[in-house]
Structures are given as structure tokens and as C-alpha cells.
Write an enzyme that holds these catalytic residues in place. Structure first.
Site, PDB file in Angstrom:
ATOM      1  N   LYS A  79       0.964  -0.784  -0.145  1.00 63.41           N
ATOM      2  CA  LYS A  79       0.073   0.083  -0.055  1.00 63.41           C
ATOM      3  C   LYS A  79       0.640   1.271  -0.103  1.00 63.41           C
ATOM      4  O   LYS A  79       0.406   1.819  -0.309  1.00 63.41           O
ATOM      5  CB  LYS A  79      -0.796  -0.071   1.050  1.00 63.41           C
ATOM      6  CG  LYS A  79      -2.163  -1.188   0.964  1.00 63.41           C
ATOM      7  CD  LYS A  79      -3.208  -0.916   2.697  1.00 63.41           C
ATOM      8  CE  LYS A  79      -2.482  -1.115   3.816  1.00 63.41           C
ATOM      9  NZ  LYS A  79      -1.675  -2.576   3.996  1.00 63.41           N
ATOM     10  N   THR A  80       1.744   1.192   0.612  1.00 58.75           N
ATOM     11  CA  THR A  80       2.693   2.956   0.666  1.00 58.75           C
ATOM     12  C   THR A  80       3.541   2.732  -0.704  1.00 58.75           C
ATOM     13  O   THR A  80       3.433   3.438  -0.871  1.00 58.75           O
ATOM     14  CB  THR A  80       4.011   2.193   1.829  1.00 58.75           C
ATOM     15  OG1 THR A  80       3.367   1.953   3.284  1.00 58.75           O
ATOM     16  CG2 THR A  80       4.741   3.585   2.270  1.00 58.75           C
ATOM     17  N   HIS A  84     -21.538 -17.485   2.704  1.00 55.05           N
ATOM     18  CA  HIS A  84     -21.494 -15.817   3.151  1.00 55.05           C
ATOM     19  C   HIS A  84     -21.916 -15.717   1.428  1.00 55.05           C
ATOM     20  O   HIS A  84     -22.996 -14.756   1.146  1.00 55.05           O
ATOM     21  CB  HIS A  84     -20.293 -15.056   3.483  1.00 55.05           C
ATOM     22  CG  HIS A  84     -19.929 -15.113   4.898  1.00 55.05           C
ATOM     23  ND1 HIS A  84     -21.198 -14.344   5.971  1.00 55.05           N
ATOM     24  CD2 HIS A  84     -18.823 -15.084   5.799  1.00 55.05           C
ATOM     25  CE1 HIS A  84     -20.429 -15.136   7.079  1.00 55.05           C
ATOM     26  NE2 HIS A  84     -18.789 -15.531   6.864  1.00 55.05           N
ATOM     27  N   HIS A 113     -17.319 -21.850   4.565  1.00 54.84           N
ATOM     28  CA  HIS A 113     -18.209 -20.550   6.238  1.00 54.84           C
ATOM     29  C   HIS A 113     -17.957 -19.776   4.708  1.00 54.84           C
ATOM     30  O   HIS A 113     -19.230 -19.206   4.621  1.00 54.84           O
ATOM     31  CB  HIS A 113     -17.177 -20.050   6.859  1.00 54.84           C
ATOM     32  CG  HIS A 113     -17.055 -18.875   7.048  1.00 54.84           C
ATOM     33  ND1 HIS A 113     -18.010 -18.718   9.078  1.00 54.84           N
ATOM     34  CD2 HIS A 113     -17.200 -18.371   6.896  1.00 54.84           C
ATOM     35  CE1 HIS A 113     -17.705 -18.403   9.494  1.00 54.84           C
ATOM     36  NE2 HIS A 113     -18.007 -17.439   8.284  1.00 54.84           N
ATOM     37  N   GLU A 114     -16.792 -18.966   4.053  1.00 51.83           N
ATOM     38  CA  GLU A 114     -16.841 -17.933   2.630  1.00 51.83           C
ATOM     39  C   GLU A 114     -18.253 -18.230   1.231  1.00 51.83           C
ATOM     40  O   GLU A 114     -18.957 -17.443   1.398  1.00 51.83           O
ATOM     41  CB  GLU A 114     -15.343 -17.738   2.663  1.00 51.83           C
ATOM     42  CG  GLU A 114     -14.480 -17.532   3.240  1.00 51.83           C
ATOM     43  CD  GLU A 114     -15.013 -16.129   4.146  1.00 51.83           C
ATOM     44  OE1 GLU A 114     -16.162 -15.236   3.784  1.00 51.83           O
ATOM     45  OE2 GLU A 114     -14.771 -16.339   5.902  1.00 51.83           O
TER      46      GLU A 114
HETATM   47  P1  ADP Z   1       1.982  -2.057   2.948  1.00 51.58           P
HETATM   48  O1  ADP Z   1       2.236  -0.516   3.068  1.00 51.58           O
HETATM   49  O2  ADP Z   1       0.851  -2.400   2.739  1.00 51.58           O
HETATM   50  O3  ADP Z   1       2.144  -2.556   4.568  1.00 51.58           O
HETATM   51  P2  ADP Z   1       4.449  -1.677   2.252  1.00 51.58           P
HETATM   52  O4  ADP Z   1       4.404  -0.938   0.572  1.00 51.58           O
HETATM   53  O5  ADP Z   1       4.869  -0.990   2.961  1.00 51.58           O
HETATM   54  O6  ADP Z   1       3.535  -2.895   2.725  1.00 51.58           O
HETATM   55  O7  ADP Z   1       5.439  -3.026   1.366  1.00 51.58           O
HETATM   56  C1  ADP Z   1       6.791  -3.538   1.982  1.00 51.58           C
HETATM   57  C2  ADP Z   1       7.790  -4.165   1.246  1.00 51.58           C
HETATM   58  O8  ADP Z   1       7.337  -4.930   0.427  1.00 51.58           O
HETATM   59  C3  ADP Z   1       7.397  -3.212  -0.446  1.00 51.58           C
HETATM   60  O9  ADP Z   1       8.721  -1.581   0.083  1.00 51.58           O
HETATM   61  C4  ADP Z   1       8.287  -3.844  -1.207  1.00 51.58           C
HETATM   62  O10 ADP Z   1       9.609  -4.153  -1.263  1.00 51.58           O
HETATM   63  C5  ADP Z   1       7.686  -5.146  -1.203  1.00 51.58           C
HETATM   64  N1  ADP Z   1       6.147  -5.440  -1.451  1.00 51.58           N
HETATM   65  C6  ADP Z   1       5.156  -5.096  -0.700  1.00 51.58           C
HETATM   66  N2  ADP Z   1       4.122  -5.452  -2.332  1.00 51.58           N
HETATM   67  C7  ADP Z   1       5.435  -5.661  -3.277  1.00 51.58           C
HETATM   68  C8  ADP Z   1       4.588  -5.739  -5.047  1.00 51.58           C
HETATM   69  N3  ADP Z   1       3.427  -5.326  -5.344  1.00 51.58           N
HETATM   70  N4  ADP Z   1       5.583  -5.062  -5.865  1.00 51.58           N
HETATM   71  C9  ADP Z   1       7.032  -5.307  -5.482  1.00 51.58           C
HETATM   72  N5  ADP Z   1       7.030  -4.661  -4.266  1.00 51.58           N
HETATM   73  C10 ADP Z   1       6.584  -5.488  -2.914  1.00 51.58           C
HETATM   74 ZN    ZN Z   2     -17.763 -15.282   8.081  1.00 48.34          ZN
END
Ligand code: ADP
Ligand code: ZN
Length: 654
Positions: free
Chosen positions: A228-229, A449, A445-446
Site C-alpha cells: 500500500k505504501t 456468505h 464458511h466463505e
Molecule cells: P504496506 O504499506 O501494505 O504494509 P509496503 O508498501 O510497506 O506494504 O510494502 C513493504 C515492502 O514490500 C515494499 O517496500 C516492497 O519492497 C515489498 N512489496 C510489497 N508489495 C509489493 C508489490 N506488490 N510489488 C513489489 N514489492 C512489494
Molecule cells: Zn464469516
């Protein structure tokens, strides 16, 4: 969330008064404290004097009064310091100590006067100012210690510090990320959904001229480590705009009001550099609804912070090219106010990757390492079901470390397999890996739903069903994203439908697994809550009629601590009604599931094979079953299905 804090240029971009002017703040603080201290102890009576005093009466007098006393022979003993005169005398049999401060700098008369009266005198060189100094420093030291103590405690809570010492002082990170969409693998749908944001940030004028309404807030929903980040950074990187990031939990700290002012700072900074992205990680820390917040304190602070956030988001018009991205893995606890139109009204699912996704992510992360020819990434991808992107990145790194330890020049397949094993051992400790039996339970279960959601009018249709464990607690989930309409009001039949969908999970376990599990606990809780609020809040029951039994204290934030206001007898009736209604619904749901048992079997089977299926696939399975049996379709979302199929055909044609 996991490894996301490796930003290069972390400014200490905090306009918070105390953080920017630590010394000034401290000086002010000290002065106030000293003044209070002096007022309490008595004007001018330094601590040094207090220590010296021998239980006699002490009087503050002026210098001229002391001189008069000497002249009147009321003094027996005098101590002189450059700044004070301390005279001891007796009156009515009591020892009295007279103290004069702020004496005229040079007074040559006093010594001859003392000589003349034959009064014992001594001069304490510097004693006066020393005790004076100690008297002033001691409170400062005491409060310095308290200050440091507070600062340390706050640092723990928010990763920042009052005094601005230490590298933890960065609360708002600002950077211009180099991340691109290509760095985010296996999240094509999510990428697709945020692409238009990039365009808006790049060419804001285009949209503004058209008067287009661009989303202000987008909620990235998904388990930890799914990127996500990374995705948020990629949006900023692709648009080449500044990226301001904070962690939601850093807003919540012990001093009420600090969180709100920090939100203000954050938006101020971003607006100054617009177009820009604001990223709030773990937004559930601020946005937890009061109802879900539990008994813990800090509600006021959270509410203030949340209100400030809402005010900021409402405050800037759609023509300010600042977009707030927020991440959470617990969207269900968020306050409804956050999700309203003009705020985080868009949700993008960033899920754990499927096989293809895992393969793509692995390919991104092997770019910087040396792999031996025998490495088969497909096997690695197959062996890592249920892991998130961050786990996969870790596996590659761990493999490199293992190879390095053995002094190998390249990472071999065996290193990666060992790394996978370690990853799973780590997860098993965290209870995130599930065994085969559990997998089967979760699949049925799913499926229950999902089926109920598709067959019940008023229910939200299924977007996706997954048996990939999703963080702590949830072993699988059925995702329902609400349609565009009906976001503010729920009709009675929709609430009833929701209950049926919730009970579908337990009913499916009951019928198809032959035993029931704890997995339905949360569903049952929610179903119970819905019936209870229908009775006591929404006036939707026979037992209470239109009478509202529970006032929610904070209607703005929704829910809130309820005030109960009804008789014991009513309470009893409510309990009985709730139980009866649940039983009734449950019986009906079981009947439906039995009628569609083959469809459930198919959904569960597919789920066990591929772990994740789209809502469309669920509808397809049900439809096929109905056609095969020659029964009238009970699908509740048929028109949408038709439209969706139409859309899909269009895509294929294009
Ligand atoms: P979240 O914010 O969802 O907890 P992050 O973005 O912090 O996850 O992910 C942590 C690390 O994991 C990233 O910096 C990257 O190195 C790796 N990563 C996670 N998802 C992916 C992805 N879809 N593609 C490539 N690397 C990923
Ligand atoms: Zn349930």
C-alpha cells in the site's frame, strides 16, 4: 508498512511550536516554573536561605528597615553578602531573622554603623549569589528532568520528540519518491484504479477547467505488507509530486490537541507544495469509530484529530491538487464519517497476491541480486501462497544472506527454499498459516456468505471471496463493496439481508462440515448488533415500536457510547426477541443453503483450488446450477450481472 521508512530526505518538517523552538520553549517553561516556585516559597527567599534558617521567624524587610533596626539596637548579628543583608535580632524573646534583598550596590555606611553598635558581623563572599543561584537552578533541574521524562514518553508514542533531539524527530516525512508503477507488481487492479490520480496531479488545470470532481481521498485497503505504501509512493513518483507521509498512530499521544495541530501542519505543508500526495498509514489509529474504540482513554484526542482531518479534507476544494491516500488493514473499524462523499469515498483493495502476482513480485525483487541458473521462480511462487509482497521481498533477501553465509557467488534454489521455510515458521508463530482442515472450514464458511449475498435481495453483492488468511484473526473473507447508491441510508430489508449474509458462514459450516467453529464469532456478533440496533435505535421492531431505547451520544461520529433508558422487563423482551429473530433467520438461511448445496460445493471447491475468486465467478456458478436444475433464478443482482457481462464483452471486443 513494514519496510517503508527508508526515505532519504526526511525533513524535520514540523511547524509545531515546541518542536521548532525547543530552547525557547524550555526557557519559557522554566521561567513560569520559577515564578510559581518563588510565589509559593515567598518573594525573595532563596532556597539557600531556607536551608540555613534555624527554625527562627524570618521577616522580609527593606534595607533601610534593617539599618533602622540596627540603629534601634534590635540587632545582634549580621551577615553580609554582596546582594543581601541578613540580620538576627530578638523581639519579645523570639529570635527573628530579618532579610533584606536588592540592597544598594555600594553602601559604605553599613560597616561603620555596625562597628559603632558593636554588632557581630561577617561577610560571606559570594554566599548570597551562590545560594541564590542554587535556589534558581534547583527547580530548573527538577523540571528539566520532568521535561526529559515527558519527552521520552512522547517519543515512544509518536516517534518524535519535544526537544527535537535524536533522529526520531521526524513526524511528517517529505520526499520526492523515485518509485514507479513498475515497482509495484501483481496489483494490476489497484494500479488501474489509482492511475487517474496520477493524471490529475500531472495536469491539474485540465481537470479544473472542465470542472471535474476529483477524489480527495482514496483508502487503500489490504493486509500488511501488500504494497500500500509502495503504491502510494508510486503515484507520487509517477506524477513527480512531493509525497508527505505520516503514520496515523503518531497523531495520537498524551497531549490533547497536539494531534489536531499536526494534521493542520501536514495539510498546510502539502498545500504549499501542491500538487502533492499526503499519505496516512494506519489511518485506523485516528479513524476508529467511537463504537469500536472500546473503553480505552484517548478518545477525546482521537476525536479532535479526526475532526481536524475531516475539516481539512472538507476545507480544500476539488481545485486544490492535493490527494490524500490512506492505508488500513481494518476498514471495518473506520468511522463512517471518514468514508462519506468528499472524503475517503474511494476504496482500493490492495490484496495479497495470487500465484501470478507472486511471480511478478519475485521478478521485481530479483533485479538487484545474482541468481543461479537452477533457480525456478515458479516453484518459489507456488510455495508461497498466502504471503504478501513484503514477505516475498524478504525471502529474496534472506536467500541472498544464506548464500552469502556459505560464500556462494550466486543464490541457489535451495537458498530460496530454505528462506521460504523460515518465512513460514515465522508466520506459524504469528498464527497466520492455516492447515488443510481449517482451509476447508474457511472455504465452506466463505461460500456460505457469498451465496447468501447473491441470493438475498437487499444484500450487497460479492466483489471477491478469498480464503487467503488476512492478518491476525480473519482466515478468509468475502468482500462486499457497496454500490454507488444507498450509501447514507439503509432500509429495513437491507439490514435483514445483512443478517442473512452474516449467518451464511456459520450455516455453511454446520451443513457442509458437520461441525461448527469459532470462526463465526465475529459474524454472530455483528448480526446480533444489527438486530439490537433495529429494535433499540431505529424503531424497526414490534417489541419497542417507535420508542428509541438507546440514545447515541455522539451522532456526528456515529455510534458512540449508548445510554440505556428502559425497564428490566423491556430488556428481557429484547433478549428474547433478538434470540428468536436470529433463530428464525438461521433456519431460513440453512434452508436456502441446502437448496443450493451443489452450488456451495462448487464454490468451495474452486476456492480451495485457487484461493481467490471474483464475485462474477460466484454468480456464474450459481446461475449454472439454477439452469441445470431448471429452477427460477433467485439471483438478487441479475440486472447488474447482465450489465457487467455486457461490459466484459465490450472489454474483450476492444
Ligand atoms: P504496506 O504499506 O501494505 O504494509 P509496503 O508498501 O510497506 O506494504 O510494502 C513493504 C515492502 O514490500 C515494499 O517496500 C516492497 O519492497 C515489498 N512489496 C510489497 N508489495 C509489493 C508489490 N506488490 N510489488 C513489489 N514489492 C512489494
Ligand atoms: Zn464469516
Amino acid at each position: 508498512m513494514a519496510n517503508s521508512n527508508n526515505n532519504q530526505n526526511n525533513n524535520q518538517d514540523n511547524n509545531n511550536f515546541f518542536n521548532n523552538n525547543p530552547l525557547l520553549a524550555f526557557a519559557l517553561f522554566s521561567i513560569v516554573i520559577i515564578m510559581i516556585f518563588k510565589a509559593v516559597v515567598g518573594e525573595g527567599d532563596g532556597l539557600g536561605n531556607m536551608v540555613n534558617s534555624n527554625a527562627s521567624l524570618t521577616k522580609q524587610v527593606t534595607y533601610s528597615q534593617i539599618k533602622d533596626l540596627i540603629k534601634e539596637n534590635k540587632i545582634t548579628d549580621v551577615k553580609l553578602t554582596p546582594a543581601t543583608v541578613e540580620a538576627t535580632g530578638s523581639s519579645e524573646g523570639k529570635n527573628i531573622r530579618y532579610i533584606a534583598q536588592n540592597i544598594p550596590a555600594v553602601d559604605k555606611d553599613i560597616i561603620p554603623l555596625l562597628e559603632e553598635k558593636k554588632i557581630k558581623y561577617e561577610g560571606i563572599m559570594g554566599g548570597g549569589w551562590l545560594s541564590e543561584l542554587i535556589g534558581m537552578l534547583l527547580p530548573i533541574l527538577v523540571f528539566f528532568a520532568i521535561w526529559i521524562f515527558l519527552a521520552k514518553r512522547m517519543q515512544k508514542g509518536m516517534g518524535g520528540s519535544i526537544l527535537g533531539v535524536g533522529k526520531a524527530g521526524k513526524l511528517i516525512n517529505s520526499e520526492k519518491p523515485q518509485t514507479r508503477f513498475d515497482d509495484v507488481a501483481g496489483a494490476d487492479e489497484a494500479k488501474e484504479e489509482v492511475k487517474e490520480i496520477v493524471d490529475f496531479l500531472k495536469y491539474p488545470e485540465r481537470y479544473m477547467e472542465l470542472g471535474a470532481k476529483i477524489p480527495k481521498g482514496v483508502l487503500l485497503v489490504g493486509p500488511p505488507g501488500t504494497g500500500k505504501t509502495l503504491l502510494a509512493k508510486a503515484v507520487a513518483g509517477e506524477a513527480s509530486v512531493p509525497f508527505f507521509s505520516v503514520n496515523g498512530s503518531s497523531f495520537i499521544e498524551m497531549f490533547v490537541g497536539v494531534g489536531a495541530s499536526r494534521v493542520r501542519d501536514l495539510f498546510e505543508q502539502a498545500k504549499k507544495e501542491a500538487p502533492a500526495i499526503i499519505f496516512i498509514d494506519e489511518i485506523d489509529a485516528i479513524g476508529k469509530s467511537r463504537a469500536a474504540g472500546g473503553m480505552m482513554g484517548g478518545n477525546d484526542e482521537r476525536e479532535q484529530t479526526l475532526n481536524q482531518l475531516l475539516a481539512e479534507m472538507d476545507g480544500f476544494g476539488t481545485n486544490t491538487p492535493v490527494i490524500v491516500l490512506a492505508a488500513t488493514n481494518r476498514p471495518e473499524v473506520l468511522d463512517a464519517a471518514l468514508l462519506r462523499a468528499g472524503r475517503f469515498d474511494r476504496q482500493v483493495l490492495v490484496d495479497k497476491p495470487d500465484y501470478e502476482g507472486r511471480l511478478a513480485i519475485l521478478r521485481v525483487h530479483i533485479k538487484d541480486v545474482k541468481l543461479a541458473k537452477n533457480v525456478d521462480l515458479e516453484i518459489v511462487a507456488k510455495s508461497t501462497a498466502g504471503l504478501a509482497g513484503a514477505d516475498l521481498a524478504n525471502i529474496i533477501n534472506e536467500g541472498a544472506l544464506l548464500a552469502g553465509r556459505q560464500n556462494k557467488k550466486e543464490i541457489e534454489q535451495s537458498d530460496l527454499m530454505e528462506a521460504i521455510e523460515r518465512a513460514f515458521v515465522g508466520l506459524e508463530k504469528k498464527n497466520r498459516k492455516i492447515n488443510e482442515i481449517e482451509k476447508k472450514i474457511v472455504a465452506y464458511h466463505e461460500s456460505g456468505h457469498a451465496l447468501m449475498a447473491e441470493l438475498t435481495a437487499g444484500a450487497t453483492r460479492v466483489t471477491k471471496v478469498s480464503i487467503i488468511p488476512r492478518g491476525l484473526g480473519a482466515l478468509g473473507y468475502t468482500l462486499h463493496l457497496p454500490d454507488e447508491e444507498n450509501r447514507f441510508l439503509k432500509q429495513k430489508h437491507e439490514l435483514l439481508a445483512e443478517i442473512d449474509v452474516l449467518l451464511g458462514g456459520r450455516a455453511a459450516e454446520d451443513i457442509f462440515v458437520g461441525d461448527i467453529s469459532t470462526g463465526a464469532g465475529n459474524d454472530l456478533q455483528r448480526a446480533t448488533d444489527i438486530i439490537k440496533s433495529m429494535i433499540s435505535v431505529f424503531g424497526m421492531s414490534e417489541v419497542a415500536g417507535l420508542m428509541v431505547l438507546e440514545k447515541s451520544q455522539n451522532s456526528f461520529l456515529g455510534g458512540g457510547m449508548a445510554q440505556k433508558d428502559y425497564s428490566e422487563k423491556m430488556a428481557e423482551q429484547i433478549d428474547i426477541t433478538v434470540k428468536n429473530q436470529l433463530d428464525e433467520h438461521y433456519a431460513r438461511v440453512k434452508k436456502t443453503l441446502r437448496e443450493y448445496s451443489e452450488a456451495i460445493e462448487t464454490i468451495a471447491k474452486v476456492l480451495l483450488e485457487v484461493e481467490v475468486i471474483e464475485g462474477k465467478k460466484v454468480r456464474e456458478i450459481i446461475k449454472n446450477y439454477e439452469v441445470q436444475k431448471g429452477i427460477t433464478s433467485r439471483l438478487a443482482h441479475t440486472d447488474k450481472v447482465a450489465k457487467e457481462e455486457h461490459d466484459a464483452q465490450k472489454h474483450q471486443g476492444a
